[in-house]
Write an enzyme that holds these catalytic residues in place. Structure first.
Site, short mmCIF file in Angstrom:
data_model
loop_
_atom_site.label_atom_id
_atom_site.label_comp_id
_atom_site.label_asym_id
_atom_site.label_seq_id
_atom_site.Cartn_x
_atom_site.Cartn_y
_atom_site.Cartn_z
CG ASP A 57 39.87 39.92 31.22
OD1 ASP A 57 40.78 39.15 31.20
OD2 ASP A 57 38.90 40.69 31.94
CB ALA A 59 25.40 46.89 48.47
CG HIS A 102 38.29 43.12 47.87
ND1 HIS A 102 37.11 43.94 47.86
CD2 HIS A 102 38.15 42.37 46.58
CE1 HIS A 102 36.73 43.97 46.80
NE2 HIS A 102 37.16 43.11 45.63
CG ASP A 123 44.54 42.58 41.12
OD1 ASP A 123 43.56 41.84 41.67
OD2 ASP A 123 44.04 43.79 40.53
CD GLN A 124 41.87 40.96 46.19
OE1 GLN A 124 41.54 40.45 47.41
NE2 GLN A 124 40.47 40.27 45.39
CD1 TRP A 164 41.80 47.99 37.97
CD2 TRP A 164 42.77 48.81 39.83
NE1 TRP A 164 42.29 49.30 37.66
CE2 TRP A 164 42.97 49.99 38.61
CE3 TRP A 164 43.20 49.01 40.94
CZ2 TRP A 164 43.62 50.96 39.00
CZ3 TRP A 164 44.09 50.33 41.28
CH2 TRP A 164 44.30 51.14 40.16
CG ASN A 165 35.81 46.35 39.12
OD1 ASN A 165 35.39 46.79 38.17
ND2 ASN A 165 36.24 44.91 38.72
CB SER A 166 36.58 47.73 45.24
OG SER A 166 35.38 46.93 45.38
CD GLN A 195 31.89 48.59 45.84
OE1 GLN A 195 31.71 47.80 46.63
NE2 GLN A 195 33.05 48.68 45.05
CG HIS A 201 37.74 39.64 35.19
ND1 HIS A 201 39.12 39.80 34.58
CD2 HIS A 201 37.77 39.43 36.34
CE1 HIS A 201 39.77 39.60 35.52
NE2 HIS A 201 39.22 39.28 36.61
#
Length: 474
Positions: free
Chosen positions: A137, A350, A367, A391-392, A370-372, A352, A32
């Site tokens: 948020d 890392a 996973h 939420d995944q 949402w960022n990923s 990413q 977040h």
């Protein structure tokens, strides 16, 4: 205590007569914190002062883990460092029957203590600017509820989740449906059972009772990706006057290149690999796996014969930077020696975005935080979706069924079962070495190109951001 002070006219951007200031109030968890830090960077580019309000520890963490932008932007943001009371945080527990990270539960109550200092900050800024715009948020509604008492302030709830998952959660809570859904809604929606703990469910339910005072919503998504679901959320809104802005992706879509000596060693290794040949494996900052599951994943990677970069680190505690004694994840004996010609294991933070942006990266086992998801989509990388909590599971549906740029590692109904090495081996080969995977890669690349273009001049996301900035500076 304030981390940065502003000059006497209230901003550091050289505006002689500041009219508007933006105050960011993030939820204190890594997934977040960074989204609102990215948004802060975008707003600063419009020459609007930004104040980032959080605990001293969380602000430090957000700055330390910033990637993709020049760190010089941090000097342009007014960080306000507040103190949270001391709280206990249990170590991460890799229990497959409770996938939500219970060690983060203390954050939900601790974050409430920011209400008074944030309120005082808003009151002080309201005397220096014509309008205060609070972007909070959605998990911080309790903290900023006093914004209603400030005459020249308005607030916007920032939703750090996919529009699909937000819509489904709201829709399922409506007893009498206001309209009929069309065929664009996926039919096989995973249940929310096991996504959150009872404590977190209760916290979120109480927040929803507070919401309603905000002037609009901001989403870290693009209408190119989720336009239909943003429209449905607008249709469901109880306040017809509320504005909805899809301003994502917030992450940079072109990463800054560093000198050779400053680049991470994994990027130097990627330089030597073939285009689209490497799978990147990372499960974010809140996922813990049992030693048994780590072993199966390791063996699946080894047997698949695919090249890989695997980020294997313990999950964050509630205070991610505190020196808590937690045993690091263990690999099978001499594993790294056995795979040294094909894979790299990273045991720390890392880069990413740079990994996903590298042409040698051909897939992302994730996973589905949402960022990923947004980073993978914007970089045109297909995904092997392995949702863990929150939420995944529904983000995984968006990736695999709606956008069709990924494949599922395991069904949500089997979340407590061990994922065997044979399953992992088959998933990796499907993603990187099959005709089905090739089609996913082509769709991912095409969508990535479109999403990156959307934040450029006259792109749909850029126009959405321009519209939001015009609205708050009206």
């Amino acid at each position: 205590m304030e981390g940065q002070c502003c000059n006497k006219n209230g901003n550091q951007n050289g505006l002689e007569h500041p009219q508007v200031a933006v105050v960011m109030v993030p939820f204190p968890a890594q997934g977040h914190l960074n989204q609102l830090l990215h948004l802060s960077h975008l707003i600063i580019s419009y020459n609007i002062p930004v104040y980032y309000a959080g605990s001293a520890t969380d602000n430090h963490q957000a700055k330390l883990r910033l990637h993709g932008w020049d760190t010089e932007i941090l000097d342009k943001i007014h960080f306000h460092d507040f103190q949270l009371p001391i709280y206990s945080s249990p170590p991460p527990n890799p229990d497959p029957s409770i996938l939500f990270p219970r060690e983060l539960e203390p954050l939900f109550d601790a974050s409430k203590h920011l209400r008074q200092p944030v309120s005082l900050l808003l009151q002080g800024l309201s005397t220096k600017f014509k309008r205060i715009v609070v972007i909070f948020d959605s998990l911080m509604a309790y903290v900023i509820q006093d914004v209603k008492l400030i005459q020249n302030a308005e607030s916007y709830a920032f939703r750090p989740f996919s529009a699909l998952s937000i819509f489904l959660n709201i829709w399922e809570g409506i007893p009498e449906k206001p309209f009929q859904l069309d065929l664009e809604i996926p039919r096989c929606i995973p249940s929310n059972e096991g996504c959150l703990t009872p404590l977190v469910f209760s916290f979120i339910a109480n927040l929803h009772k507070l919401l309603g005072f905000q002037a609009g919503m901001l989403y870290n998504t693009s209408r190119l990706i989720e336009g239909r679901y943003v429209e449905l959320l607008q249709k469901l809104s109880k306040n017809a006057e509320a504005k909805h802005f899809a301003v994502g992706p917030l992450n940079p879509v072109e990463t800054k290149s560093k000198s050779e000596k400053d680049r991470h060693t994994c990027l130097l290794w990627l330089d030597k690999q073939e285009v689209g040949s490497v799978i990147y494996i990372s499960f974010g900052s809140t996922t813990s796996m049992t030693d048994e599951q780590i072993t199966e994943l390791a063996l699946g990677l080894e047997r698949s014969q695919q090249k890989f970069i695997w980020v294997l680190r313990r999950a964050d505690t509630a205070d991610a930077l505190r020196g808590t004694e937690v045993r690091n994840p263990q690999l099978p004996e001499v594993y790294e020696e056995r795979v040294k010609d094909r894979g790299i294991v990273i045991r720390d933070w890392a880069p990413q975005l740079q990994i996903l942006a590298h042409p040698s990266t051909g897939g992302f086992m994730s996973h589905c935080g949402w960022n990923s998801c947004m980073e993978s989509i914007s970089m045109g990388v297909p995904m092997a979706a392995w949702p863990m909590h929150s939420d995944q599971p529904r983000n995984a549906v968006l990736v695999t069924e709606v956008l069709r740029i990924g494949t599922l590692v395991r069904d949500w109904t089997d979340r407590a079962k061990l994922v065997m090495s044979t399953t992992i081996e088959n998933v990796l080969r499907r993603l990187l070495a099959s005709e089905e995977g090739k089609a996913m890669q082509e769709r991912a690349i095409e969508l990535g190109d479109a999403v990156r273009a959307s934040v450029g001049k006259d792109g749909v996301s850029r126009l959405e951001m321009d519209s939001f900035m015009s609205h708050i500076t009206r």
